[in-house]
Design an enzyme around this catalytic site. Structure first.
Site, PDB file in Angstrom:
ATOM      1  N   GLU A 129       0.869  -1.178   0.000  1.00 46.20           N
ATOM      2  CA  GLU A 129       0.000   0.000   0.000  1.00 46.20           C
ATOM      3  C   GLU A 129       0.902   1.223   0.000  1.00 46.20           C
ATOM      4  O   GLU A 129       1.436   1.623   1.039  1.00 46.20           O
ATOM      5  CB  GLU A 129      -0.920  -0.026   1.227  1.00 46.20           C
ATOM      6  CG  GLU A 129      -1.931  -1.158   1.226  1.00 46.20           C
ATOM      7  CD  GLU A 129      -2.956  -1.031   0.113  1.00 46.20           C
ATOM      8  OE1 GLU A 129      -3.149   0.103  -0.392  1.00 46.20           O
ATOM      9  OE2 GLU A 129      -3.571  -2.043  -0.250  1.00 46.20           O
ATOM     10  N   CYS A 163      -2.050   9.592   2.248  1.00 43.95           N
ATOM     11  CA  CYS A 163      -1.576   9.017   0.980  1.00 43.95           C
ATOM     12  C   CYS A 163      -2.554   9.228  -0.166  1.00 43.95           C
ATOM     13  O   CYS A 163      -2.157   9.199  -1.332  1.00 43.95           O
ATOM     14  CB  CYS A 163      -1.270   7.530   1.154  1.00 43.95           C
ATOM     15  SG  CYS A 163      -2.708   6.540   1.647  1.00 43.95           S
TER      16      CYS A 163
END
Length: 385
Positions: A129, A163
């Site tokens: 991720e 993010c």
């Protein structure tokens, strides 16, 4: 978690076909510092639900959360199955020397490459991720204040240390002129005339990241904000204009409260700009015209997409979350977490007798037998319940 029945063909008509979800075994979860509780516990829950044992490595940069996790989790989890390892990069590298059955990493692409290299030595499956530069296209057919409200909220949320936050905006010169006062208005309403004293604005995680972000303030021209205070790790909500593609702020993920605006002449130019860069973790498009939003969706690729708003899709357990290309691989959230941490084992169990029915499978093969076999293998019956 129960076995999932599967359809059969004529050759396996009397067999029991199903997918069994079994745990991989020992899982290593390496979590980041920016959402240290959520991004540690959400994958941990998925790994536990799938029946795995877990070694958890929280980030040493979020020291308070690391300390709490190391103290609290062993009180609630079986210590023979779950362990928390604290420390920095050296401890992480030592962990990666060992063989795990699965590795789940959340962090930067740079460290992701290190983790993937270590996993490859043992052929260990992995979820990465990561992040990247998330584009946001703003069409001329928009209410600039509505766009500014939403942009300011999800760009400066957690001080931009998210993010999936938009990393840059693409819009026409006309929309930029309309967007700037709207962004100033939104920032003032959200954080007051002096954002440094706002209880709703966080701080940069540490001095290293502060200095990196301070360098980015020199790119282009500061149109809004730009103030900083190293002693307080404070950087004001900032908007940059006159930014060039070659500027450092456009070459790396910002991960801070800085939003560059770049101008384009058309939607096609914006899509071309996006497609000539690495595939992002998230992509955003704002327009009152649904055809424009759909065109951005259809002609680009990203891990996640949102039209006319921010990253609330990450709150939906019904949607998978993850990247593509340099922004990551693998999906989780909700049942997707369970699937990620499970080995989906194909199973077919046949009766021990009835051998006479199997003679068609055995050589020698006549041309008629070959035709019959091909037909039987391509004929699918209903799923057995």
């Amino acid at each position: 978690m129960k076995d999932e029945p599967a359809s059969t063909n004529l050759l396996t008509k009397l067999d029991c076909a199903f997918t069994l979800k079994e745990p991989f075994g020992l899982v290593l979860i390496i979590s980041p510092w920016n959402y240290p509780v959520n991004l540690t516990l959400v994958p941990l829950v998925g790994a536990i639900a799938a029946g795995n044992c877990v070694i958890l490595k929280p980030s040493e940069k979020s020291k308070g959360t690391e300390k709490v996790l190391a103290e609290v989790l062993p009180q609630y989890l079986d210590q023979s199955c779950f362990a928390v390892v604290v420390g920095g990069s050296q401890e992480t590298q030592k962990l990666l020397e060992h063989k795990f059955d699965y590795i789940f990493f959340t962090g930067s692409p740079h460290v992701g490459k290190i983790v993937m290299t270590a996993a490859a030595k043992h052929l260990t499956p992995i979820t990465l991720e990561l992040g990247g530069k998330n584009p946001c296209y703003v069409d001329d057919n928009c209410d600039p204040q509505t766009v500014a409200n939403r942009l300011a909220w999800f760009r400066y949320f957690n001080t931009g240390q998210t993010c999936v936050a938009p990393d840059y905006v693409l819009c026409s010169p006309d929309m930029q002129e309309r967007l700037l006062p709207a962004l100033q208005n939104a920032i003032t309403r959200f954080y007051g005339d002096d954002p440094q004293n706002s209880p709703n604005l966080g701080r940069v995680i540490n001095q290293k990241h502060f200095k990196r972000l301070q360098e980015l303030l020199n790119c282009g021209r500061v149109a809004i904000g730009g103030q900083s205070d190293e002693s307080n790790l404070y950087i004001a909500p900032t908007v940059l204009v006159d930014v060039q593609e070659t500027d450092k702020v456009m070459q790396e993920e910002i991960f801070g409260p800085i939003l560059p605006l770049m101008t384009v002449k058309s939607l096609d130019e914006a899509i071309n700009f996006i497609n000539h860069r690495e595939k992002p973790l998230a992509l955003y498009a704002f327009s009152n015209n649904s055809q424009v939003v759909n065109q951005v969706l259809d002609q680009t690729s990203s891990g996640n997409f949102r039209g006319n708003d921010g990253f609330l899709y990450a709150t939906l357990l019904s949607l998978p979350f993850g990247g593509v290309g340099k922004s990551g691989m693998g999906r989780y959230h909700g049942k997707f977490s369970f699937d990620t941490f499970s080995n989906h084992r194909a199973c077919l169990i046949s009766p021990s007798g009835l051998e006479k029915l199997n003679e068609i499978r055995y050589p020698p093969y006549s041309s008629q037998a070959q035709k019959l076999l091909r037909w039987a293998m391509s004929s699918h019956s209903c799923t057995l319940q």
